[in-house]
Motif scaffolding. Structure first.
Motif, PDB file in Angstrom:
ATOM      1  N   UNK A  89       1.969  -7.013  -6.122  1.00 29.09           N
ATOM      2  CA  UNK A  89       3.216  -7.059  -5.347  1.00 29.09           C
ATOM      3  C   UNK A  89       4.064  -5.813  -5.544  1.00 29.09           C
ATOM      4  N   UNK A  90       3.433  -4.725  -5.961  1.00 29.65           N
ATOM      5  CA  UNK A  90       4.170  -3.492  -6.253  1.00 29.65           C
ATOM      6  C   UNK A  90       3.576  -2.285  -5.553  1.00 29.65           C
ATOM      7  N   UNK A  91       2.256  -2.282  -5.357  1.00 31.52           N
ATOM      8  CA  UNK A  91       1.585  -1.122  -4.766  1.00 31.52           C
ATOM      9  C   UNK A  91       0.899  -1.528  -3.462  1.00 31.52           C
ATOM     10  N   UNK A  92       1.151  -0.760  -2.420  1.00 29.14           N
ATOM     11  CA  UNK A  92       0.406  -0.916  -1.171  1.00 29.14           C
ATOM     12  C   UNK A  92      -0.603   0.216  -1.114  1.00 29.14           C
ATOM     13  N   UNK A  93      -1.865  -0.145  -1.160  1.00 28.10           N
ATOM     14  CA  UNK A  93      -2.961   0.821  -1.225  1.00 28.10           C
ATOM     15  C   UNK A  93      -3.671   0.876   0.125  1.00 28.10           C
ATOM     16  N   UNK A  94      -3.887   2.075   0.636  1.00 27.00           N
ATOM     17  CA  UNK A  94      -4.625   2.251   1.888  1.00 27.00           C
ATOM     18  C   UNK A  94      -5.850   3.124   1.642  1.00 27.00           C
ATOM     19  N   UNK A  95      -7.018   2.559   1.940  1.00 23.93           N
ATOM     20  CA  UNK A  95      -8.265   3.316   1.828  1.00 23.93           C
ATOM     21  C   UNK A  95      -8.868   3.459   3.218  1.00 23.93           C
ATOM     22  N   UNK A 130       4.508   2.952  -3.448  1.00 31.06           N
ATOM     23  CA  UNK A 130       5.033   2.211  -4.593  1.00 31.06           C
ATOM     24  C   UNK A 130       6.334   1.527  -4.180  1.00 31.06           C
ATOM     25  N   UNK A 131       6.354   0.206  -4.283  1.00 34.53           N
ATOM     26  CA  UNK A 131       7.511  -0.580  -3.844  1.00 34.53           C
ATOM     27  C   UNK A 131       8.425  -0.832  -5.041  1.00 34.53           C
ATOM     28  N   UNK A 132       9.614  -0.281  -4.966  1.00 32.80           N
ATOM     29  CA  UNK A 132      10.599  -0.493  -6.034  1.00 32.80           C
ATOM     30  C   UNK A 132      11.938  -0.845  -5.418  1.00 32.80           C
ATOM     31  N   UNK A 133      12.670  -1.666  -6.111  1.00 32.47           N
ATOM     32  CA  UNK A 133      13.968  -2.083  -5.588  1.00 32.47           C
ATOM     33  C   UNK A 133      14.985  -0.946  -5.597  1.00 32.47           C
ATOM     34  N   UNK A 134      14.826  -0.022  -6.558  1.00 28.43           N
ATOM     35  CA  UNK A 134      15.854   0.993  -6.732  1.00 28.43           C
ATOM     36  C   UNK A 134      15.647   2.246  -5.887  1.00 28.43           C
ATOM     37  N   UNK A 135      14.451   2.401  -5.278  1.00 32.55           N
ATOM     38  CA  UNK A 135      14.197   3.610  -4.495  1.00 32.55           C
ATOM     39  C   UNK A 135      13.537   3.257  -3.172  1.00 32.55           C
ATOM     40  N   UNK A 136      13.631   4.185  -2.219  1.00 32.29           N
ATOM     41  CA  UNK A 136      12.986   4.011  -0.926  1.00 32.29           C
ATOM     42  C   UNK A 136      11.478   4.183  -1.091  1.00 32.29           C
ATOM     43  N   UNK A 137      10.666   3.231  -0.598  1.00 33.20           N
ATOM     44  CA  UNK A 137       9.210   3.366  -0.735  1.00 33.20           C
ATOM     45  C   UNK A 137       8.709   4.659  -0.093  1.00 33.20           C
ATOM     46  N   UNK A 138       7.795   5.331  -0.756  1.00 36.86           N
ATOM     47  CA  UNK A 138       7.259   6.596  -0.267  1.00 36.86           C
ATOM     48  C   UNK A 138       5.739   6.589  -0.403  1.00 36.86           C
ATOM     49  N   UNK A 139       5.070   6.929   0.683  1.00 35.18           N
ATOM     50  CA  UNK A 139       3.607   6.966   0.655  1.00 35.18           C
ATOM     51  C   UNK A 139       3.133   8.272   0.017  1.00 35.18           C
TER      52      UNK A 139
END
Length: 470
Positions: A89-95, A130-139
Motif C-alpha cells: 500500500x506504499x509503492x505503485x510498481x509499473x513493469x 512512492x505514495x506518502x502522505x507528506x509529499x506529492x507522489x512522483x514516478x
C-alpha cells in the motif's frame, strides 16, 4: 524490506494472440479488487490475460520464456505487456516489456543451417511511484532498456563505462539466447546493488520485486491443467503459506508427486504434510468425505547419507484408498488449485490467476466458493469462466467482459442498477448487439445447421469415393 501485501492494479496487452489492444482494470474506488472474473465468448481474449500475467511473472523472475509463450506472438509484430502492481500500500510498481518474435538462421552440425524462432526484447522498464502522505507522489524510473540505442537508463545511474558496456553486451546476449528478461538479469542486478547513484529505497524495491514476486503469483493455465490430467508423472504445484512459531512466514511452491512413488527429504515431507493438512480441512466440505494423504512406503539414504522417504499420494474416502493419480480430472483440478486458493484467502500478498475456473467444478459449488472468496479473501484472485453462475454472486465491479473489438478487448459494465441481476443484463447485452464494443459476435443457428449438413454431405461423398476406389 518485507513484502506484506501485493496486488495487481491493471494489465495492459498489445498484440498478444487475438488482442490488438486491451486493458484490464482491477481498481475500484482507488483500491485493487480482491476478486475479478473475466467473461466472454470463446476466442475473445480471456485466456490471454492469464497468459500475460504468466509472461510478466516469468520475466520478473528471470525465467526462460517457453515455446507455448512464443505461440502467443505474431511473427515480426511488436507486442507489449504492462502490469501495474501495488506493494505494501506504499509503492505503485509499473513493469513494461516490448517483445518481437522473428525467425533467425542458425548453424548446425557440418555447416547445416536451420530456421530458429527467437524472441527479442525491444524494451523493458521498471518504474515506481512512492505514495506518502507528506509529499506529492512522483514516478521514478528504476531502470529501463532500449534496444535501438543499446542504452540503460537513467544514464547517470548506468554510465556507459567500458566495464559497464561489457556487462550490457553480456546480459543482452544472454537474454537473446535464453529468452530472458534483460533488466532482471544477474549483471544488471549487480549493477543496481553496487551503484552509488541509486538510493537504498529504490534498491530495496527492486530486490523485493526480484526475490518475492514470483513466489507469490500462482498462474494456473489450461496447459498446466492438461499436463496434470494427461501425464501421471507431472507433479501438482501446491502453493503454501503459513506462520511459523517464531512469527516468521513460510511460503513457496511444493511440487506434489503423482506417480506411483516418489522420494522426499524430511523437510519436503513436512511441507507436503502441512499443505495437505490445510487442504484436508477444506476439501471434505467441497467433496464429502474425501481426503488426500501421503502414504509412506519406505525409507532409504541418498549418496550424501540424507534420509529419504519413499511415498505415494493417495485419496481416501469412506475407508477406500486409491492412488491419487486415478482420481477424476475434476478432483485433480480442485486439489491442484485449492492450495493456491487457501493461500490467497489467507495471505494479502498472494495473487492467483486461474484460467477456466469453472472447468470440472459443479456450478452450484463454484458459486459457493466465489461467495466465500468475495467475503473473506485477503489476497487477489483473477479468473476466467464460461459458467454464468458467478454473475449472480459477484458485484458488477468484480466482473470484466471481453468485447468483439480487438482494439478494445476489455470493459466493465457500469450502467447496472443495484436491483438488476448481472447475469440477466449480460444475456440481454449479448442478444442486443450494438457497436464495435458489443460483448458478443453473433452466431446464426440456421447457418450452423447448414454447415453441419454440408460437412455431413462431404463425409458421405468421401465414403462413396473410397468404396469406388476399392
Amino acid at each position: 524490506m518485507e513484502l506484506r501485501e501485493l496486488k495487481i492494479n491493471s494489465i495492459n496487452i498489445e498484440n498478444f494472440k487475438n488482442v490488438r489492444q486491451g486493458e484490464v482494470d482491477l481498481i475500484y474506488k482507488e483500491k485493487p479488487l480482491n476478486i475479478v472474473g473475466i467473461y466472454g465468448q470463446n476466442g475473445s481474449g480471456k485466456t490471454t490475460v492469464i497468459e500475460a500475467i504468466n509472461v510478466i511473472s516469468k520475466l520478473i523472475d528471470s525465467e526462460n520464456l517457453t515455446d507455448d509463450i512464443f505461440d502467443m506472438l505474431e511473427l515480426d509484430t511488436d507486442a507489449q505487456a504492462k502490469a501495474v502492481f501495488t506493494i505494501n500500500e506504499k509503492y505503485i510498481i509499473t513493469y513494461t516489456v516490448k517483445l518481437v518474435k522473428r525467425l533467425e538462421i542458425s548453424e548446425g552440425e557440418l555447416g547445416s543451417k536451420a530456421l530458429k524462432t527467437v524472441i527479442d526484447i525491444l524494451s523493458e522498464s521498471l518504474t515506481t511511484k512512492i505514495i506518502r502522505k507528506d509529499i506529492q507522489p512522483k514516478t521514478v524510473t528504476v531502470v529501463s532498456f532500449e534496444k535501438e540505442t543499446g542504452e540503460f537508463l537513467p544514464k547517470y545511474r548506468f554510465p556507459a563505462t567500458k566495464l559497464n558496456q561489457n556487462k550490457f553486451k553480456t546480459v543482452i546476449k544472454n537474454s537473446k539466447e535464453q529468452s530472458k528478461s534483460i533488466i532482471f538479469g544477474e549483471s544488471i542486478k549487480e549493477l543496481i546493488n553496487e551503484s552509488n547513484n541509486i538510493d537504498k529505497e529504490l534498491k530495496d524495491v527492486y530486490n523485493l520485486i526480484t526475490s518475492e514476486l514470483k513466489d507469490n503469483i500462482f498462474v494456473y493455465s489450461n496447459r498446466m491443467s492438461g499436463l496434470i490430467n494427461t501425464n501421471m508423472d507431472f507433479p501438482i504445484p501446491l502453493y503454501f503459506y503459513y506462520e511459523l512459531p517464531d512469527r516468521n512466514q513460510a511460503f513457496g511452491v511444493f511440487p506434489l508427486p503423482t506417480k506411483s512413488s516418489a522420494k522426499l527429504s524430511s523437510k519436503e515431507l513436512n511441507v507436503a504434510k502441512h499443505v495437505l493438512e490445510q487442504i484436508n480441512i477444506v476439501i471434505p466440505k467441497i467433496i464429502p468425505k474425501l481426503s488426500i494423504n501421503i502414504k509412506e512406503l519406505s525409507k532409504q539414504l541418498d549418496d550424501d547419507g540424507e534420509e529419504l522417504h519413499v511415498v505415494e499420494v493417495v485419496s481416501e474416502r469412506e475407508g477406500r484408498v486409491i492412488p491419487f493419480r486415478s482420481e477424476s480430472d475434476g478432483i485433480k483440478k480442485i486439489v491442484s488449485i485449492l492450495s493456491a486458493l487457501i493461500n490467497a484467502y489467507s495471505s494479502p500478498r498472494a495473487i492467483v490467476a486461474i484460467d477456466e475456473l469453472d472447468s470440472g467444478i459443479y456450478e452450484f459449488l463454484l458459486g459457493e466458493l466465489l461467495e466465500v472468496f468475495s467475503r473473506g479473501a485477503r489476497g487477489q484472485i483473477i479468473f476466467t469462466s464460461h459458467n454464468l453462475r458467478p454473475l449472480e454472486i459477484l458485484d458488477k465491479e468484480n466482473i470484466i467482459f471481453t468485447t468483439v473489438n480487438p482494439e478494445n478487448r476489455y470493459t466493465r459494465k457500469t450502467d447496472i442498477k443495484p436491483s438488476n441481476n448481472l447475469r440477466d443484463v449480460y444475456l440481454r447485452n449479448i442478444q442486443v448487439l450494438e457497436g464495435e464494443d458489443s460483448l458478443y459476435k453473433p452466431t446464426n443457428t440456421f447457418e450452423i445447421q447448414k454447415a453441419f449438413r454440408k460437412a455431413r454431405r462431404m463425409n458421405f461423398e468421401s465414403e462413396s469415393y473410397t468404396k469406388g476406389e476399392l
